[in-house]
Design a protein around this motif. Structure first.
Motif, PDB file in Angstrom:
ATOM      1  N   LEU A 168       3.995 -41.043  -4.670  1.00 51.43           N
ATOM      2  CA  LEU A 168       5.155 -40.658  -5.474  1.00 51.43           C
ATOM      3  C   LEU A 168       4.804 -39.512  -6.431  1.00 51.43           C
ATOM      4  N   VAL A 169       3.607 -39.586  -7.030  1.00 54.14           N
ATOM      5  CA  VAL A 169       3.181 -38.526  -7.951  1.00 54.14           C
ATOM      6  C   VAL A 169       3.038 -37.200  -7.210  1.00 54.14           C
ATOM      7  N   VAL A 170       2.467 -37.239  -5.999  1.00 54.88           N
ATOM      8  CA  VAL A 170       2.316 -36.018  -5.207  1.00 54.88           C
ATOM      9  C   VAL A 170       3.678 -35.396  -4.920  1.00 54.88           C
ATOM     10  N   ALA A 171       4.643 -36.234  -4.519  1.00 58.02           N
ATOM     11  CA  ALA A 171       5.976 -35.717  -4.187  1.00 58.02           C
ATOM     12  C   ALA A 171       6.663 -35.135  -5.421  1.00 58.02           C
ATOM     13  N   MET A 172       6.620 -35.856  -6.534  1.00 56.89           N
ATOM     14  CA  MET A 172       7.309 -35.404  -7.743  1.00 56.89           C
ATOM     15  C   MET A 172       6.627 -34.173  -8.348  1.00 56.89           C
ATOM     16  N   SER A 173       5.292 -34.176  -8.340  1.00 54.49           N
ATOM     17  CA  SER A 173       4.583 -33.024  -8.905  1.00 54.49           C
ATOM     18  C   SER A 173       4.750 -31.790  -8.031  1.00 54.49           C
ATOM     19  N   ALA A 174       4.901 -31.976  -6.711  1.00 55.83           N
ATOM     20  CA  ALA A 174       5.166 -30.832  -5.828  1.00 55.83           C
ATOM     21  C   ALA A 174       6.499 -30.188  -6.193  1.00 55.83           C
ATOM     22  N   VAL A 175       7.487 -31.012  -6.520  1.00 56.87           N
ATOM     23  CA  VAL A 175       8.779 -30.476  -6.976  1.00 56.87           C
ATOM     24  C   VAL A 175       8.591 -29.734  -8.295  1.00 56.87           C
ATOM     25  N   GLY A 176       7.785 -30.318  -9.189  1.00 60.85           N
ATOM     26  CA  GLY A 176       7.515 -29.659 -10.463  1.00 60.85           C
ATOM     27  C   GLY A 176       6.806 -28.326 -10.287  1.00 60.85           C
ATOM     28  N   ILE A 177       5.871 -28.264  -9.342  1.00 59.84           N
ATOM     29  CA  ILE A 177       5.175 -26.998  -9.065  1.00 59.84           C
ATOM     30  C   ILE A 177       6.148 -25.951  -8.554  1.00 59.84           C
ATOM     31  N   TYR A 178       7.040 -26.371  -7.671  1.00 61.14           N
ATOM     32  CA  TYR A 178       8.007 -25.432  -7.093  1.00 61.14           C
ATOM     33  C   TYR A 178       8.884 -24.807  -8.182  1.00 61.14           C
ATOM     34  N   PHE A 179       9.525 -25.669  -8.960  1.00 59.29           N
ATOM     35  CA  PHE A 179      10.435 -25.152  -9.984  1.00 59.29           C
ATOM     36  C   PHE A 179       9.668 -24.489 -11.130  1.00 59.29           C
ATOM     37  N   GLY A 180       8.488 -25.016 -11.471  1.00 60.82           N
ATOM     38  CA  GLY A 180       7.692 -24.402 -12.521  1.00 60.82           C
ATOM     39  C   GLY A 180       7.292 -22.984 -12.162  1.00 60.82           C
ATOM     40  N   ALA A 181       6.892 -22.772 -10.917  1.00 61.36           N
ATOM     41  CA  ALA A 181       6.517 -21.431 -10.468  1.00 61.36           C
ATOM     42  C   ALA A 181       7.725 -20.501 -10.447  1.00 61.36           C
ATOM     43  N   GLU A 182       8.865 -21.009  -9.965  1.00 53.20           N
ATOM     44  CA  GLU A 182      10.073 -20.179  -9.918  1.00 53.20           C
ATOM     45  C   GLU A 182      10.506 -19.774 -11.327  1.00 53.20           C
ATOM     46  N   TRP A 183      10.488 -20.729 -12.250  1.00 47.34           N
ATOM     47  CA  TRP A 183      10.875 -20.427 -13.633  1.00 47.34           C
ATOM     48  C   TRP A 183       9.869 -19.488 -14.298  1.00 47.34           C
ATOM     49  N   THR A 184       8.589 -19.676 -13.968  1.00 46.65           N
ATOM     50  CA  THR A 184       7.567 -18.820 -14.567  1.00 46.65           C
ATOM     51  C   THR A 184       7.762 -17.366 -14.165  1.00 46.65           C
ATOM     52  N   VAL A 185       8.006 -17.127 -12.888  1.00 48.66           N
ATOM     53  CA  VAL A 185       8.220 -15.765 -12.412  1.00 48.66           C
ATOM     54  C   VAL A 185       9.469 -15.166 -13.050  1.00 48.66           C
ATOM     55  N   GLY A 186      10.547 -15.945 -13.097  1.00 50.33           N
ATOM     56  CA  GLY A 186      11.779 -15.445 -13.694  1.00 50.33           C
ATOM     57  C   GLY A 186      11.630 -15.140 -15.175  1.00 50.33           C
ATOM     58  N   SER A 187      10.997 -16.063 -15.919  1.00 56.10           N
ATOM     59  CA  SER A 187      10.824 -15.846 -17.354  1.00 56.10           C
ATOM     60  C   SER A 187       9.840 -14.713 -17.625  1.00 56.10           C
TER      61      SER A 187
END
Length: 221
Positions: A168-187
């Motif tokens: 569960l942690v792998v799945a949820m953290s993978a989602v966090g990595i995806y959105f975190g990277a997208e937000w990081t590039v945008g910001s």
């Protein structure tokens, strides 16, 4: 400007924390599946600690701001080589940093060689797909060497079962990595626009320093 900076810091924090959780859970799953601790360290932990730079780079290329990739790669490596080693040595007043014989004989040569290869492929200002495949092949040679050297003396031992919580942690953290990277590039693009400087400059300084902060803390500790 303050809001842009806070957005960048928040998105980067999401990316780094998610990558850390992903790596730890994947490490436990790897051990449960029978991988040796050395292989887990080389493959899972080694790649996992570079996930922020890797996923951010993929988003940067997909969004047409590939300067972030080169800026982060160069800035993060300079930070690792000079800032982290320098600060760690200064904090270690009574204990100097020692290098083992294997580091001096093998890994240091790999480092010098990889820096030379990187200089060659970046010299013309463009890194193409063929050059990217060559870089991956060179990294594969290094990983193969590490696995060959670390495979001796590995014992089996009792394997812990795969915990559903880790999955569960792998799945949820993978989602966090995806959105975190997208937000990081945008910001990051917004921060660069607000400062009136090229995105590459912000990537080679602010982003590179931010992605290497975990290594800095671990090294000082």
């Amino acid at each position: 400007m303050l809001l842009l900076f806070l957005a960048f810091v928040g998105s980067l924090a999401v990316l780094l924390v998610s990558a850390r959780l992903f790596t730890r859970a994947a490490e436990r799953i790897g051990l449960a599946l029978g991988l040796s601790s050395f292989m887990v360290g080389v493959i899972i932990v080694g790649v996992g600690t570079s996930l922020p730079e890797l996923i951010t780079g993929l988003f940067s290329v997909s969004q047409g701001v590939s300067q972030i990739v080169s800026g982060n790669v160069l800035g993060a490596n300079v930070s690792n080589l000079l800032l982290i080693l320098g600060v760690s040595t200064v904090f270690s007043i009574l204990r100097p940093v020692y290098l083992g014989e294997a580091y001096i004989a093998i890994d240091l040569h790999f480092l010098v060689g990889s820096a030379f290869v990187l200089g060659v492929v970046m010299f013309d200002g463009v890194v193409g797909r063929v050059e990217g495949l060559f870089l991956l092949a060179a990294y594969g040679v290094y990983v193969a060497y590490l696995l060959k050297e670390g495979s001796s003396g590995q014992s089996g031992g009792t394997r812990p079962p795969v915990a559903p919580r880790d999955l569960l942690v792998v799945a949820m953290s993978a989602v966090g990595i995806y959105f975190g990277a997208e937000w990081t590039v945008g910001s990051l693009q917004g921060l660069a626009g607000g400062l009136g400087v090229p995105t590459a400059i912000v990537a080679v300084t602010v982003l590179a320093l931010g992605t290497t902060l975990p290594e800095l803390v671990v090294s000082i500790t």
